[in-house]
Design a protein around this motif. Structure first.
Motif, short mmCIF file in Angstrom:
data_model
loop_
_atom_site.label_atom_id
_atom_site.label_comp_id
_atom_site.label_asym_id
_atom_site.label_seq_id
_atom_site.Cartn_x
_atom_site.Cartn_y
_atom_site.Cartn_z
N THR A 1 43.38 37.75 49.54
CA THR A 1 44.48 37.02 50.17
C THR A 1 45.61 36.75 49.20
N GLY A 2 45.46 37.17 47.95
CA GLY A 2 46.48 36.92 46.94
C GLY A 2 47.67 37.84 47.07
N ASN A 3 48.69 37.58 46.27
CA ASN A 3 49.90 38.38 46.32
C ASN A 3 49.62 39.86 46.07
N ILE A 4 48.84 40.15 45.04
CA ILE A 4 48.48 41.54 44.74
C ILE A 4 47.38 42.01 45.69
N GLY A 5 46.37 41.17 45.91
CA GLY A 5 45.23 41.57 46.73
C GLY A 5 45.60 42.02 48.12
N ARG B 1 49.69 30.89 47.99
CA ARG B 1 49.88 29.70 48.83
C ARG B 1 50.51 28.54 48.07
N ASP B 2 50.11 28.35 46.81
CA ASP B 2 50.59 27.20 46.03
C ASP B 2 50.56 27.57 44.55
N LEU B 3 51.69 28.08 44.06
CA LEU B 3 51.76 28.55 42.67
C LEU B 3 51.51 27.42 41.69
N ALA B 4 52.09 26.25 41.94
CA ALA B 4 51.93 25.14 41.00
C ALA B 4 50.46 24.74 40.87
N ASP B 5 49.74 24.73 41.99
CA ASP B 5 48.31 24.39 41.96
C ASP B 5 47.52 25.45 41.20
N ALA B 6 47.85 26.72 41.41
CA ALA B 6 47.16 27.80 40.71
C ALA B 6 47.39 27.70 39.20
N VAL B 7 48.61 27.36 38.82
CA VAL B 7 48.92 27.19 37.39
C VAL B 7 48.10 26.04 36.82
N ARG B 8 48.06 24.92 37.53
CA ARG B 8 47.29 23.76 37.05
C ARG B 8 45.82 24.12 36.88
N ARG B 9 45.26 24.82 37.85
CA ARG B 9 43.85 25.19 37.76
C ARG B 9 43.58 26.15 36.60
N SER B 10 44.49 27.07 36.38
CA SER B 10 44.33 28.03 35.29
C SER B 10 44.38 27.35 33.93
N VAL B 11 45.27 26.37 33.80
CA VAL B 11 45.40 25.65 32.54
C VAL B 11 44.21 24.72 32.31
N ALA B 12 43.68 24.15 33.41
CA ALA B 12 42.58 23.18 33.30
C ALA B 12 41.33 23.80 32.69
N ASP B 13 41.06 25.07 33.02
CA ASP B 13 39.87 25.74 32.47
C ASP B 13 40.16 27.22 32.28
N PRO B 14 40.82 27.58 31.19
CA PRO B 14 41.17 28.98 30.95
C PRO B 14 39.98 29.87 30.62
N THR B 15 38.79 29.26 30.43
CA THR B 15 37.61 30.07 30.11
C THR B 15 37.07 30.80 31.34
N VAL B 16 37.58 30.44 32.55
CA VAL B 16 37.01 31.04 33.76
C VAL B 16 37.22 32.55 33.80
N TYR C 1 40.73 38.08 40.78
CA TYR C 1 40.36 36.67 40.75
C TYR C 1 41.40 35.82 40.03
N GLN C 2 41.75 34.70 40.65
CA GLN C 2 42.57 33.67 40.03
C GLN C 2 42.04 32.30 40.48
N PRO C 3 42.08 31.30 39.61
CA PRO C 3 41.77 29.95 40.08
C PRO C 3 42.86 29.50 41.05
#
Length: 233
Positions: A9-13, A78-93, A71-73
């Motif tokens: 459902t992502g931009n690329i996907g 749908r919500d770029l700001a939320d995706a950025v926050r999730r990615s920063v919160a745990d970059p080990t994913v 895969y992206q957190p």
């Protein structure tokens, strides 16, 4: 071919699914929760998938010729700001998911894996990688309008590539251009390896539509097994 797409459902996907279907392939499209998705294309089957569930991931690979992971957190579509926050919160994913995907392939060693990663691990010059430099990373993030904290996620993508590089599975890592936006499907671009492909103005850019073309080209004609590649105009 039977192609699985994680993050469908992502931009690329979304565009990868459409490109694959338009070329006559069968697609299993994976999302965190596919229960509400209405699909009327007969060659696309939607499935829910948790990439942190080892058994589910191994089962999802069964029957696939190629698995493409976008895969992206969160969901940048749908919500770029939320995706950025999730990615920063745990970059080990990113590295964790790479390990999970490789583990799933142990039971299906003939299935190819293509991981859509980031551009920050590309070499700007011999031995010079943006992800290794705070100064270069901050300069790039400022230009893209992303918070400097996102540097952690850029390095997370780099770490996922390093995980893949230790594996003997049939993996491919794709680094899209740093400048990637919705646009035209031209089918005309250049392919690179570990260095960005720059246009006449020195920009590394590509449309998301042409990213989908490049990925399905790689599915149909494997040229970067156990290697990374990138594209640009």
């Amino acid at each position: 071919m039977h192609i699985g797409v994680i993050g469908a459902t992502g931009n690329i996907g979304q565009r990868v699914v459409s490109e694959a279907v338009n070329r006559g392939h069968q697609v299993t499209a994976f999302s965190r929760d596919a229960s509400g998705i209405q699909e009327d294309r007969p060659t696309v089957a939607w499935r829910s998938l948790d990439v942190f569930d080892a058994a589910a991931l191994t089962g999802a690979v069964a029957g696939l010729d190629v698995l493409i992971s976008g895969y992206q957190p969160g969901s940048a579509a749908r919500d770029l700001a939320d995706a950025v926050r999730r990615s920063v919160a745990d970059p080990t994913v990113y590295a964790t998911v790479a390990r999970n995907l490789l583990k799933a392939l142990e039971s299906h060693p003939r299935t190819r894996l293509i991981v859509i990663g980031g551009a920050g691990s590309l070499e700007l010059a011999p031995g010079v990688v943006r992800a290794d430099s705070d100064e270069l990373l901050h300069e790039s993030l400022d230009a893209l309008g992303l918070p400097r904290e996102y540097a952690a996620a850029v390095r997370g993508h780099r770490d996922a590539l390093n995980v893949l590089r230790t594996s003997n599975r049939l993996w491919t890592y794709f680094s899209p251009a740093g400048d990637i936006h919705p646009g035209e499907r031209t089918g005309r671009f250049r392919i690179g390896g570990d260095q960005p492909v720059l246009d006449a103005q020195g920009r590394h850019r590509i449309s998301i539509e042409d990213v989908a073309v490049a990925l399905i080209d790689e599915v149909e004609l494997p040229r970067h097994v156990q290697r990374r590649f990138t594209v640009g105009y």
